[in-house]
Scaffold this motif. Structure first.
Motif, PDB file in Angstrom:
ATOM      1  N   HIS A 104       0.867  -1.187   0.000  1.00  0.00           N
ATOM      2  CA  HIS A 104       0.000   0.000   0.000  1.00  0.00           C
ATOM      3  C   HIS A 104       0.897   1.229   0.000  1.00  0.00           C
ATOM      4  N   PRO A 105       1.219   1.769  -1.186  1.00  0.00           N
ATOM      5  CA  PRO A 105       2.053   2.982  -1.227  1.00  0.00           C
ATOM      6  C   PRO A 105       1.301   4.154  -0.595  1.00  0.00           C
ATOM      7  N   ILE A 106       2.040   5.085  -0.029  1.00  0.00           N
ATOM      8  CA  ILE A 106       1.424   6.295   0.499  1.00  0.00           C
ATOM      9  C   ILE A 106       0.854   7.102  -0.671  1.00  0.00           C
ATOM     10  N   PRO A 107      -0.414   7.518  -0.589  1.00  0.00           N
ATOM     11  CA  PRO A 107      -1.011   8.296  -1.697  1.00  0.00           C
ATOM     12  C   PRO A 107      -0.171   9.509  -2.069  1.00  0.00           C
ATOM     13  N   THR A 108      -0.197   9.861  -3.337  1.00  0.00           N
ATOM     14  CA  THR A 108       0.681  10.915  -3.856  1.00  0.00           C
ATOM     15  C   THR A 108       0.428  12.275  -3.222  1.00  0.00           C
ATOM     16  N   PHE A 109      -0.793  12.518  -2.709  1.00  0.00           N
ATOM     17  CA  PHE A 109      -1.097  13.832  -2.149  1.00  0.00           C
ATOM     18  C   PHE A 109      -0.642  13.977  -0.697  1.00  0.00           C
ATOM     19  N   PHE A 110       0.001  12.910  -0.130  1.00  0.00           N
ATOM     20  CA  PHE A 110       0.570  12.990   1.209  1.00  0.00           C
ATOM     21  C   PHE A 110       2.097  12.997   1.116  1.00  0.00           C
ATOM     22  N   PRO A 111       2.783  13.626   2.067  1.00  0.00           N
ATOM     23  CA  PRO A 111       4.253  13.569   2.070  1.00  0.00           C
ATOM     24  C   PRO A 111       4.740  12.157   2.364  1.00  0.00           C
ATOM     25  N   LYS A 112       5.939  11.844   1.902  1.00  0.00           N
ATOM     26  CA  LYS A 112       6.521  10.517   2.072  1.00  0.00           C
ATOM     27  C   LYS A 112       7.651  10.562   3.111  1.00  0.00           C
ATOM     28  N   GLY A 113       7.850   9.428   3.761  1.00  0.00           N
ATOM     29  CA  GLY A 113       8.934   9.295   4.724  1.00  0.00           C
ATOM     30  C   GLY A 113       9.890   8.192   4.320  1.00  0.00           C
ATOM     31  N   GLU A 114      10.812   7.853   5.209  1.00  0.00           N
ATOM     32  CA  GLU A 114      11.872   6.893   4.858  1.00  0.00           C
ATOM     33  C   GLU A 114      11.634   5.498   5.425  1.00  0.00           C
ATOM     34  N   TYR A 115      10.447   5.258   6.013  1.00  0.00           N
ATOM     35  CA  TYR A 115      10.208   3.978   6.662  1.00  0.00           C
ATOM     36  C   TYR A 115       9.127   3.169   5.955  1.00  0.00           C
ATOM     37  N   LEU A 116       9.184   1.856   6.207  1.00  0.00           N
ATOM     38  CA  LEU A 116       8.173   0.912   5.742  1.00  0.00           C
ATOM     39  C   LEU A 116       7.523   0.281   6.966  1.00  0.00           C
ATOM     40  N   LEU A 117       6.212   0.115   6.927  1.00  0.00           N
ATOM     41  CA  LEU A 117       5.474  -0.483   8.036  1.00  0.00           C
ATOM     42  C   LEU A 117       4.789  -1.747   7.559  1.00  0.00           C
ATOM     43  N   LEU A 118       4.995  -2.839   8.297  1.00  0.00           N
ATOM     44  CA  LEU A 118       4.296  -4.101   8.025  1.00  0.00           C
ATOM     45  C   LEU A 118       3.475  -4.449   9.260  1.00  0.00           C
ATOM     46  N   PHE A 119       2.301  -5.050   9.073  1.00  0.00           N
ATOM     47  CA  PHE A 119       1.490  -5.382  10.234  1.00  0.00           C
ATOM     48  C   PHE A 119       0.518  -6.524   9.971  1.00  0.00           C
ATOM     49  N   ASP A 120       0.270  -7.248  11.044  1.00  0.00           N
ATOM     50  CA  ASP A 120      -0.849  -8.177  11.136  1.00  0.00           C
ATOM     51  C   ASP A 120      -1.881  -7.441  11.972  1.00  0.00           C
ATOM     52  N   PRO A 121      -2.936  -6.904  11.359  1.00  0.00           N
ATOM     53  CA  PRO A 121      -3.826  -5.999  12.090  1.00  0.00           C
ATOM     54  C   PRO A 121      -4.550  -6.639  13.267  1.00  0.00           C
ATOM     55  N   LEU A 122      -4.875  -7.937  13.161  1.00  0.00           N
ATOM     56  CA  LEU A 122      -5.563  -8.581  14.277  1.00  0.00           C
ATOM     57  C   LEU A 122      -5.168 -10.054  14.334  1.00  0.00           C
ATOM     58  N   ASP A 123      -4.163 -10.332  15.121  1.00  0.00           N
ATOM     59  CA  ASP A 123      -3.657 -11.685  15.303  1.00  0.00           C
ATOM     60  C   ASP A 123      -4.579 -12.466  16.246  1.00  0.00           C
ATOM     61  N   GLY A 124      -4.794 -13.754  15.930  1.00  0.00           N
ATOM     62  CA  GLY A 124      -5.647 -14.585  16.771  1.00  0.00           C
ATOM     63  C   GLY A 124      -7.116 -14.463  16.432  1.00  0.00           C
ATOM     64  N   SER A 125      -7.412 -14.267  15.145  1.00  0.00           N
ATOM     65  CA  SER A 125      -8.792 -13.981  14.733  1.00  0.00           C
ATOM     66  C   SER A 125      -9.795 -15.043  15.153  1.00  0.00           C
ATOM     67  N   SER A 126      -9.350 -16.294  15.288  1.00  0.00           N
ATOM     68  CA  SER A 126     -10.287 -17.355  15.682  1.00  0.00           C
ATOM     69  C   SER A 126     -10.834 -17.138  17.081  1.00  0.00           C
ATOM     70  N   ASN A 127     -10.180 -16.253  17.853  1.00  0.00           N
ATOM     71  CA  ASN A 127     -10.614 -15.983  19.222  1.00  0.00           C
ATOM     72  C   ASN A 127     -11.515 -14.762  19.363  1.00  0.00           C
ATOM     73  N   ILE A 128     -11.739 -14.038  18.258  1.00  0.00           N
ATOM     74  CA  ILE A 128     -12.476 -12.781  18.335  1.00  0.00           C
ATOM     75  C   ILE A 128     -13.847 -12.969  18.968  1.00  0.00           C
ATOM     76  N   ASP A 129     -14.598 -13.944  18.486  1.00  0.00           N
ATOM     77  CA  ASP A 129     -16.005 -14.072  18.883  1.00  0.00           C
ATOM     78  C   ASP A 129     -16.198 -14.749  20.226  1.00  0.00           C
ATOM     79  N   VAL A 130     -15.098 -15.206  20.864  1.00  0.00           N
ATOM     80  CA  VAL A 130     -15.242 -15.910  22.141  1.00  0.00           C
ATOM     81  C   VAL A 130     -14.515 -15.180  23.277  1.00  0.00           C
ATOM     82  N   ASN A 131     -14.154 -13.912  23.039  1.00  0.00           N
ATOM     83  CA  ASN A 131     -13.621 -13.043  24.091  1.00  0.00           C
ATOM     84  C   ASN A 131     -12.330 -13.568  24.704  1.00  0.00           C
ATOM     85  N   VAL A 132     -11.439 -14.079  23.833  1.00  0.00           N
ATOM     86  CA  VAL A 132     -10.101 -14.497  24.248  1.00  0.00           C
ATOM     87  C   VAL A 132      -9.107 -13.498  23.668  1.00  0.00           C
TER      88      VAL A 132
END
Length: 340
Positions: A104-132
């Motif tokens: 996901h490149p930073i959109p052209t209308f925003f300034p750019k920086g020197e870093y890259l970010l990687l993420f797993d937005p929600l780890d453990g998804s199988s536990n979401i619906d059971v409050n773990v």
């Protein structure tokens, strides 16, 4: 006379990052702001997680991610929160998510920086619906290609990470962070909205009596894992002459957080069900940041044969076997793999 800090002062995440820059000169302003933005996104994700069914965000979204896994509504929401929070600040050249096929490149209308970010937005998804407990994992790299990153820009060894961390959304919301000088844990003060430093310089004991593995897959494991876990299960009557306890939450963030606080070994090995795949966990979004954190806390992390942080990625969504935690146990199971 040298000034001393008042003993009652609580250190916030921002204060900690500034102090680290003064001490180690390793957190320039752009990196500090990036970590703060990620931490604020985690606060928002924590809020939505805490609402549960009241927030109408539980259950399946009726779609699949690039991994072919069914997405939960909170998976998609968490991904969008992280993207929107980090697009406009001028700290990043691009982002990559476990939930998206390409970068996901930073959109052209925003300034750019020197870093890259990687993420797993929600780890453990199988536990979401059971409050773990579930959580968010992130990794920061420098962009070698300036303002024009490609997928290849992200394919760096884990040893090149400049920061990594994870949040756990559990009874308390905590943020575990390393910038290459140890591992510290912050707890979210919900009333003040601040991340407060609560555990300094976490260290993983080199020995342990706890292990985490999905034992339901035992019949599919390869011989080295069969041998290692069999020895643990035999307890005082087996070759290890020690009783071990098994802990398995099916949420990597929760399992690794436990190991950071009291030791243990976490294992997600390759198995015979998919012999063409080297494992299930993603190298870039899960294994690398967790390996960086674990090593900074005095532990070890391998794929059964070599140090995870030394693996050269070949693709954005590459998978890998993972053995991490207390050093002596990781060394033992790794030796079993190398012995064949």
């Amino acid at each position: 006379m040298e000034a001393t800090r008042p003993p009652s002062r609580r250190t916030t995440l921002t204060q900690y990052l500034i102090e680290q820059q003064r001490e180690h000169n390793n957190i320039p302003a752009d990196l500090r702001l990036l970590i703060e933005v990620v931490s604020r996104a985690c606060k928002l994700i924590s809020y939505h997680v805490s609402k549960g069914a009241l927030g109408e965000a539980l259950g399946s979204a009726g779609s699949e991610n690039v991994q072919g896994e069914v997405q939960k509504k909170l998976d998609i929401l968490s991904n969008e929160i992280l993207l929107e929070a980090n697009e406009w600040g001028g700290n990043l050249a691009a982002m990559a998510s476990e939930e998206m096929e390409s970068i996901h490149p930073i959109p052209t209308f925003f300034p750019k920086g020197e870093y890259l970010l990687l993420f797993d937005p929600l780890d453990g998804s199988s536990n979401i619906d059971v409050n773990v407990s579930i959580g968010t994992i992130f990794s920061v790299l420098r962009c070698p290609d300036g303002a024009h990153p490609t997928e290849q820009s992200f394919l760096q060894k884990g040893s090149h990470q400049v920061a990594a961390g994870f949040a756990v959304y559990g009874p308390q919301t905590v943020l575990v962070l390393t910038t290459g000088h140890g591992v510290n844990c912050f707890t979210l003060d919900r009333e003040l909205g601040s991340w407060v430093l609560t555990h300094r310089d976490l260290r993983i004991p080199v020995d342990t009596r706890e292990y985490a593995i999905n034992a339901s897959n035992q019949r599919h494991w390869y011989a080295p894992v069969q041998r290692y876990v069999s020895e643990l299960m035999q307890g005082v009557d087996g070759p290890r002459k020690t009783d071990f306890n098994m802990r398995w939450i099916a949420s990597m963030v929760a399992d690794v957080n436990r190991i950071l606080h009291r030791g243990g070994i976490f294992m997600y090995p390759a198995d015979k069900r998919t012999p063409n795949k080297p494992g299930k966990l993603r190298l870039m979004y899960e294994a690398n940041p967790m390996a960086f954190i674990v090593e900074q806390a005095g532990g070890a992390a391998t794929n059964g044969e070599k140090r995870i942080l030394d693996i050269q990625p070949q693709s954005l969504h590459e998978r890998v076997a993972v053995f991490l935690g207390s050093k002596n146990e990781v060394d033992r199971v790794t030796r079993y793999h190398l012995e064949g």
